[in-house]
Design an enzyme around this catalytic site. Sequence first.
Site, mmCIF file in Angstrom:
data_model
loop_
_atom_site.group_PDB
_atom_site.id
_atom_site.type_symbol
_atom_site.label_atom_id
_atom_site.label_comp_id
_atom_site.label_asym_id
_atom_site.label_seq_id
_atom_site.Cartn_x
_atom_site.Cartn_y
_atom_site.Cartn_z
ATOM 1 N N GLU A 47 0.852 -1.203 0.000
ATOM 2 C CA GLU A 47 0.000 0.000 0.000
ATOM 3 C C GLU A 47 0.881 1.244 0.000
ATOM 4 O O GLU A 47 1.951 1.265 0.610
ATOM 5 C CB GLU A 47 -0.916 -0.014 1.227
ATOM 6 C CG GLU A 47 -2.036 -1.022 1.052
ATOM 7 C CD GLU A 47 -2.819 -1.282 2.324
ATOM 8 O OE1 GLU A 47 -2.730 -0.469 3.267
ATOM 9 O OE2 GLU A 47 -3.508 -2.305 2.379
ATOM 10 N N ASP A 219 -11.878 9.517 -21.086
ATOM 11 C CA ASP A 219 -11.805 8.079 -20.795
ATOM 12 C C ASP A 219 -11.555 7.398 -22.142
ATOM 13 O O ASP A 219 -12.479 7.195 -22.930
ATOM 14 C CB ASP A 219 -13.115 7.607 -20.164
ATOM 15 C CG ASP A 219 -13.136 6.094 -19.955
ATOM 16 O OD1 ASP A 219 -12.239 5.396 -20.484
ATOM 17 O OD2 ASP A 219 -14.057 5.602 -19.281
ATOM 18 N N THR A 246 -8.402 1.597 -19.538
ATOM 19 C CA THR A 246 -8.082 0.248 -19.091
ATOM 20 C C THR A 246 -6.787 -0.140 -19.803
ATOM 21 O O THR A 246 -6.380 0.524 -20.754
ATOM 22 C CB THR A 246 -9.186 -0.756 -19.470
ATOM 23 O OG1 THR A 246 -9.487 -0.576 -20.848
ATOM 24 C CG2 THR A 246 -10.435 -0.540 -18.637
#
Length: 460
Positions: A47, A219, A246
């Site tokens: 993290e 996007d 993506t």
Amino acid sequence: MKDAVFGLIDKEKTRQSEGLELIPSENYVSKAVLEAMGSVLTNKYSEGYPSFDGLGISDKEWDETKIAAEILPNYRYYGGQDNVDRIERLAIDRACRLFHAAHANVQPHSGASANEAVYFAWCEPGDKILAMSLPAGGHLTHGAPVTRSAHIYNFIGYGVTADGDIDYADLEKKALEEEPKLILVGYSAFMKIPDFARIAKIRDKVAEKSGHEVLLMADMAHVAGLIAGGVHPNPLDYGFNVMTTTTHKTLRGPRGGLILSNGNVASPLKKPEKNLANIPILIDRAVFPGTQGGPLEHVIAAKAVCFGEDLEPEFETYARKIVENAKALANALQENGFVLQGGGTENHLILIDMQKSFGLDGKIYEKALDMAGLTLNANSLPTDKGGAFRPSGVRLGTPAITTRGMGVEEMQKLADWMKRVADICKEAGTEDNLKDYAEDLTTIKNEVRDLALQFPVPSI
Ligand code: DSN
């Protein structure tokens, strides 16, 4: 004994090898991407982020060897980060280089998580976001009422014109009336190249009228590989602040998300002032700890490998061929009587109006094509009355078959098989009746398999 899952994976390998993948958002990764994804990095928690000092290609000479050798200060919450820090840093720097961005966040688990993080970074609950509506070709995460974002933010939809382009007049009118905090250009069923410069000018007008900064976001999940390959304009070159994508569609990487942005790049530990200049830092804070926990470092490693591949000159050839094949397929389909939304394509994607073409709905055609070894998806059209479960269209594209090495000659064969399947559907009338045509569909499936096996899937 081997887990039953592996038997099913073997079956999926056969399905992928012997059939042809026409879903425009799917692709085949390289062996190297697959290997990185299936690596021991899946065992590691990390993290936080690797070093932020000196990140950004604008102020630093590119040197991969140096990055791999440097001792990196990090902002992690776990020990043992030496290797994952370097891997994540490589992924970030390669992504920046690929898309001319000052910063990349490579941690989003998906395109949906990437979009969610950008909204969270910039908007307050109730803020207005102007985006292409879902029926017009926009994506679920751009404000479809069923999504979480739509419950938090106030989405306003713009549409497309009858010839399939963005309705710029509608976009400008709504932008000036509503004065949104964020204007979003993106889609999952759109065949034109957006006029990014025109949209950037609209944003400037809104900012001037409203007196507040307006985030310009693209996007580009569908066309990111075309942008990386230089055959599609890059919104970041036209004043867009943020681009999400993506990594598994035209980019040909592992399933995952990516956020690119321009602005100040610095440690995310201190909360920065909320302004456009600080958007990269705001995004990093919005991804972790804002909306995600531990990053998937095995997937990030695969993203790094994919970006490395996409930076090679061969990827430009691949991107060019995707578009060449899409245009050839669109022409061959039109010659065979198919009516295409927008009259054709400028990218990798084709949307067929099956009602206008042959009086069919998209679902029966999707099912029959599946039986013939050709995979695509039924899709709503901008003017659709059939709803999401009975759409009148089908959507297909060329990224995956181009990866297999197919060219213009094979596009003609595809269009011919697709016409034969449409004729079978017309005769069958209903999905249930297709079973009576199983033999005819199997004949086509065998022909498809013979061709498919001549063009092996790279990772199988
Ligand atoms: N589901 C993707 C597509 O197929 O276009 C978009 O995220």
